[in-house]
Design a protein around this motif. Structure first.
Motif, mmCIF file in Angstrom:
data_model
loop_
_atom_site.group_PDB
_atom_site.id
_atom_site.type_symbol
_atom_site.label_atom_id
_atom_site.label_comp_id
_atom_site.label_asym_id
_atom_site.label_seq_id
_atom_site.Cartn_x
_atom_site.Cartn_y
_atom_site.Cartn_z
ATOM 1 N N ARG A 1 0.820 -1.207 0.000
ATOM 2 C CA ARG A 1 0.000 0.000 0.000
ATOM 3 C C ARG A 1 0.856 1.260 0.000
ATOM 4 N NH1 ARG A 1 -3.019 3.380 3.579
ATOM 5 N NH2 ARG A 1 -5.021 3.958 2.666
ATOM 6 N N LYS A 2 1.878 1.296 0.844
ATOM 7 C CA LYS A 2 2.716 2.487 0.921
ATOM 8 C C LYS A 2 3.512 2.687 -0.366
ATOM 9 C CE LYS A 2 3.187 2.361 5.955
ATOM 10 N NZ LYS A 2 4.100 2.064 7.090
ATOM 11 N N ARG A 3 3.972 1.575 -0.944
ATOM 12 C CA ARG A 3 4.763 1.712 -2.173
ATOM 13 C C ARG A 3 3.914 2.246 -3.312
ATOM 14 N NH1 ARG A 3 7.167 3.460 -5.568
ATOM 15 N NH2 ARG A 3 8.741 2.515 -6.903
ATOM 16 N N VAL A 4 2.728 1.684 -3.485
ATOM 17 C CA VAL A 4 1.880 2.136 -4.588
ATOM 18 C C VAL A 4 1.416 3.566 -4.349
ATOM 19 C CG1 VAL A 4 -0.277 1.706 -5.828
ATOM 20 C CG2 VAL A 4 1.208 -0.210 -5.210
ATOM 21 N N ARG A 5 1.143 3.936 -3.111
ATOM 22 C CA ARG A 5 0.755 5.316 -2.808
ATOM 23 C C ARG A 5 1.816 6.308 -3.246
ATOM 24 N NH1 ARG A 5 0.829 6.399 2.505
ATOM 25 N NH2 ARG A 5 0.206 8.521 2.042
ATOM 26 N N SER A 6 3.077 5.900 -3.167
ATOM 27 C CA SER A 6 4.156 6.826 -3.508
ATOM 28 C C SER A 6 4.122 7.238 -4.974
ATOM 29 C CB SER A 6 5.513 6.195 -3.176
ATOM 30 O OG SER A 6 5.813 5.145 -4.078
ATOM 31 N N TYR A 7 3.492 6.410 -5.837
ATOM 32 C CA TYR A 7 3.405 6.757 -7.254
ATOM 33 C C TYR A 7 2.490 7.961 -7.493
ATOM 34 C CZ TYR A 7 5.737 2.449 -8.707
ATOM 35 O OH TYR A 7 6.657 1.464 -8.916
ATOM 36 N N PHE A 8 1.652 8.277 -6.522
ATOM 37 C CA PHE A 8 0.671 9.347 -6.708
ATOM 38 C C PHE A 8 1.033 10.609 -5.940
ATOM 39 C CE2 PHE A 8 -1.571 5.190 -6.673
ATOM 40 C CZ PHE A 8 -1.721 5.088 -8.047
ATOM 41 N N THR A 9 2.284 10.722 -5.539
ATOM 42 C CA THR A 9 2.755 11.883 -4.794
ATOM 43 C C THR A 9 3.908 12.540 -5.536
ATOM 44 O OG1 THR A 9 4.466 10.756 -3.501
ATOM 45 C CG2 THR A 9 2.208 10.623 -2.664
ATOM 46 N N ALA A 10 4.353 13.649 -4.985
ATOM 47 C CA ALA A 10 5.487 14.357 -5.584
ATOM 48 C C ALA A 10 6.786 13.574 -5.433
ATOM 49 C CB ALA A 10 5.640 15.726 -4.943
ATOM 50 N N ALA A 11 6.777 12.520 -4.594
ATOM 51 C CA ALA A 11 7.992 11.713 -4.461
ATOM 52 C C ALA A 11 8.332 10.994 -5.764
ATOM 53 C CB ALA A 11 7.807 10.683 -3.330
ATOM 54 N N GLU A 12 7.329 10.753 -6.612
ATOM 55 C CA GLU A 12 7.574 10.108 -7.897
ATOM 56 C C GLU A 12 7.816 11.166 -8.962
ATOM 57 O OE1 GLU A 12 8.772 8.184 -10.388
ATOM 58 O OE2 GLU A 12 8.004 6.755 -8.904
ATOM 59 N N ARG A 13 9.072 11.228 -9.459
ATOM 60 C CA ARG A 13 9.446 12.289 -10.392
ATOM 61 C C ARG A 13 9.823 11.768 -11.774
ATOM 62 N NH1 ARG A 13 14.136 14.737 -7.202
ATOM 63 N NH2 ARG A 13 13.990 12.842 -5.996
ATOM 64 N N ARG A 14 9.826 10.459 -11.964
ATOM 65 C CA ARG A 14 10.209 9.917 -13.270
ATOM 66 C C ARG A 14 9.084 10.147 -14.273
ATOM 67 N NH1 ARG A 14 11.437 4.002 -11.192
ATOM 68 N NH2 ARG A 14 9.620 4.610 -9.926
ATOM 69 N N ARG A 15 9.389 10.787 -15.377
ATOM 70 C CA ARG A 15 8.366 11.095 -16.378
ATOM 71 C C ARG A 15 7.757 9.826 -16.942
ATOM 72 N NH1 ARG A 15 9.735 15.416 -20.906
ATOM 73 N NH2 ARG A 15 9.683 16.666 -18.990
ATOM 74 N N ARG A 16 8.576 8.832 -17.182
ATOM 75 C CA ARG A 16 8.087 7.572 -17.737
ATOM 76 C C ARG A 16 7.046 6.954 -16.813
ATOM 77 N NH1 ARG A 16 9.915 3.708 -21.339
ATOM 78 N NH2 ARG A 16 9.563 1.535 -20.773
#
Length: 569
Positions: free
Chosen positions: A246-261
């Protein structure tokens, strides 16, 4: 600070202790005792826990422009403690907290330099810069600058900056709290996400698609496993693994995820599926299998699990070495790149005068002209009839024996040649041959260890889970057949018996790894090799060849150290 893994995400911001620090200086550099005042405020959950403030005697003059700015004169700091006396109290005050400062590199630079000069260890705390956080949080146009005075005006702080340490620290606390009120709208709820947001450049805030798809993570468990992002046509877009789904997937929807791809992938996702696993090893293996099965377009690695290169002897009267992309019994490998396999062939041909030509030579009275290698004594020239099948056979056996670990004579030959070149003071040539031999030993050692594990019909191993229990893995011919855990207080052997009863059957294939994918066998070997792992049951003894490359590990370690020394000199 070191980059945190996504499995470490999750310290709620309300539980984080922040120490906001501000320094005043003489205007000199961090390389001198230039600090004139220290102010620090400790807060948690919006509550002020304590304050620290003191003037500091820099032992030197203060620039007139700085006196005009701060109001701190030489007379005011005379008699104040020196920074060496202040640092222990400040470091104790900051212990266990996140260090916050406006333009943090300035303040932390002075503090680190002061610690170094006074033989104090810098504790390497997590550092948050409110100036950088403001750039990442505030929309363009809301404020023309992120100076502390401008942010204090924007948020209407009760304490305004005065260029005195404690006042500025108090003002920074209010600015910090105002910024924290806004980060929730960006999907930031933990310390690690906040640090990632502050470290990002302005303009990398979550996209509309990220915010819209945040709900996709809500149904996932806080457990180890594999997650699959799926698109509108049920296609798998991306496969990943985590200790906390849950925590890992949540990180994809925050500013912590910066990879354009990855942001592009998130925008296309309509669902996230998850496969819970017993522990990290099972998650890793299932990830590899799912990537190999679905070949998701947004996964760049492990998409072709059975694609590898091997070095094998050809099946003919006068065998030669060949690089092939299909495993064969008795071959050396796997190599992840063809160039690595070719390099191994070159090293083997230096050690054994096996023929290098690619023509097929008949056993019946071959006729032809000798090549240059034959004239140099590096080939017996079977193409001309000078070498019979019986004469040639020991060369092929030397290579086959080296691959299987029956003999390491060719390695001795190469090592002796390195020694001769060094004795003749041909150091560059010796270094080239040494590095080539080191690469060959490494390839042989890895191949022989993978082969030894894959050869086992069944192996059950256990590793401590860090909480008084055990993680188990049942391995059959290099494949994970079953995985489970026995928590603290649970008898382990009934768990093992249940895992064995339900273990998958391993369908073997050709080659040294019995058809198992190299990445899976490697993951299992790394897990079994971890300190603390115990072998519980084995259908047959696990053994590595007595004359294998493992005997050369001490030589290899020295060679690697020497190569590093050569590169640094």
């Amino acid at each position: 600070m070191p980059q945190l893994s996504f499995d470490e995400l999750g310290i709620p911001l309300r539980e984080v202790t922040f120490v906001v620090v501000d320094l005043e200086t003489t205007g000199g550099s961090a390389g001198t005792d230039a600090i004139t005042e220290v102010g620090a405020v400790k807060v948690r959950g919006g509550e002020r826990l304590g304050e620290l403030s003191t003037l500091v005697d820099p032992g030197t003059g203060i620039a007139p422009s700085v006196v005009a700015l701060t109001g701190i004169t030489r007379a005011m700091v005379t008699g104040a403690p020196r920074i060496g006396a202040v640092l222990p109290s400040l470091l104790e005050f900051c212990a266990g907290a996140v260090l916050v400062a406006h333009n943090a590199p300035f303040d932390t630079g002075f503090l680190r330099a002061a610690c170094a000069r006074h033989d104090l260890a810098w504790p390497r705390p997590a550092v948050l810069c409110t100036a950088r956080l403001a750039r990442a949080v505030l929309p363009a146009g809301e404020t023309p600058t992120v100076r502390l005075s401008a942010l204090a005006e924007l948020f209407g702080t009760t304490t305004r900056p005065t260029h005195r340490a404690l006042d500025d620290a108090r003002a920074t606390v209010e600015v910090l709290h105002a910024l924290l009120e806004r980060v929730g709208n960006l999907g930031v709820h933990s310390l690690e996400e906040l640090l990632a947001l502050a470290a990002s450049a302005a303009g990398t805030r979550p996209t509309d698609a990220q915010r819209r798809n945040r709900k996709l993570a809500e149904h996932l468990p806080n457990a180890p496993g594999v997650y699959l992002f799926r698109g509108a046509r049920e296609e798998v877009l991306y496969v990943g693994t985590s200790g906390d789904l849950r925590k890992r997937v949540r990180s994809y929807f925050t500013a912590a995820e910066r990879r354009r791809r990855v942001r592009d992938m998130v925008a296309q996702a309509v669902r996230v599926d998850a496969v819970e696993c017993a522990h990290a090893l099972e998650a890793r293996v299932r990830e590899l299998r799912l990537i190999g099965a679905h070949r998701p377009r947004y996964n760049r690695r492990s998409r072709t699990p059975n694609h590898a290169w091997w070095v094998a002897l050809t099946d003919e009267p006068f065998p030669r070495l060949s690089v092939v992309n299909r495993p064969r019994d008795g071959a050396l490998g796997p190599f992840r790149a063809r160039a690595l396999a070719v390099a191994a062939v070159d090293a083997l041909q230096d050690a054994v005068p096996i023929r290098r030509c690619t023509q097929r030579i008949s056993a019946r009275a071959p006729k032809g002209s000798a090549c240059v290698l034959a004239e140099l004594g590096r080939c017996g020239a079977p193409c001309t009839g000078r070498q019979s099948v019986a004469d040639y056979a020991p060369l092929a056996e030397a290579v086959a024996g080296l691959f299987a670990g029956r003999s390491d004579g060719p390695l001795d030959t190469l090592a002796e040649e390195v020694g001769r070149l060094a004795t003749d003071e041909r150091f560059e040539a010796a270094a080239v041959r040494r590095d080539r031999l080191a690469d060959l030993i490494g390839a042989l050692d890895r191949a022989q260890r993978l082969t030894a594990l894959a050869a086992l019909p069944e192996l059950t191993a256990a590793h401590p889970d860090g909480a008084g229990g055990w993680e188990f893995a049942v391995i059959r011919h290099g494949r994970l057949a079953s995985a489970g855990v026995a928590r603290r207080g649970v008898p382990p052997m009934p768990v093992v018996e249940a895992l064995l009863a339900g273990a998958e059957t391993a369908r073997t294939g050709p080659g040294p790894l019995f058809g198992a994918p190299e990445e899976e066998v490697s993951a299992l070997l790394r897990w079994v090799d971890r300190p603390g792992t115990r072998l519980v049951l084995a259908a047959t003894p696990w053994a590595e060849p007595a004359r294998g490359a493992g005997r050369w590990r001490p030589w290899l370690a020295k060679s690697v150290a020497r190569t590093r020394a050569d590169k640094s000199s």
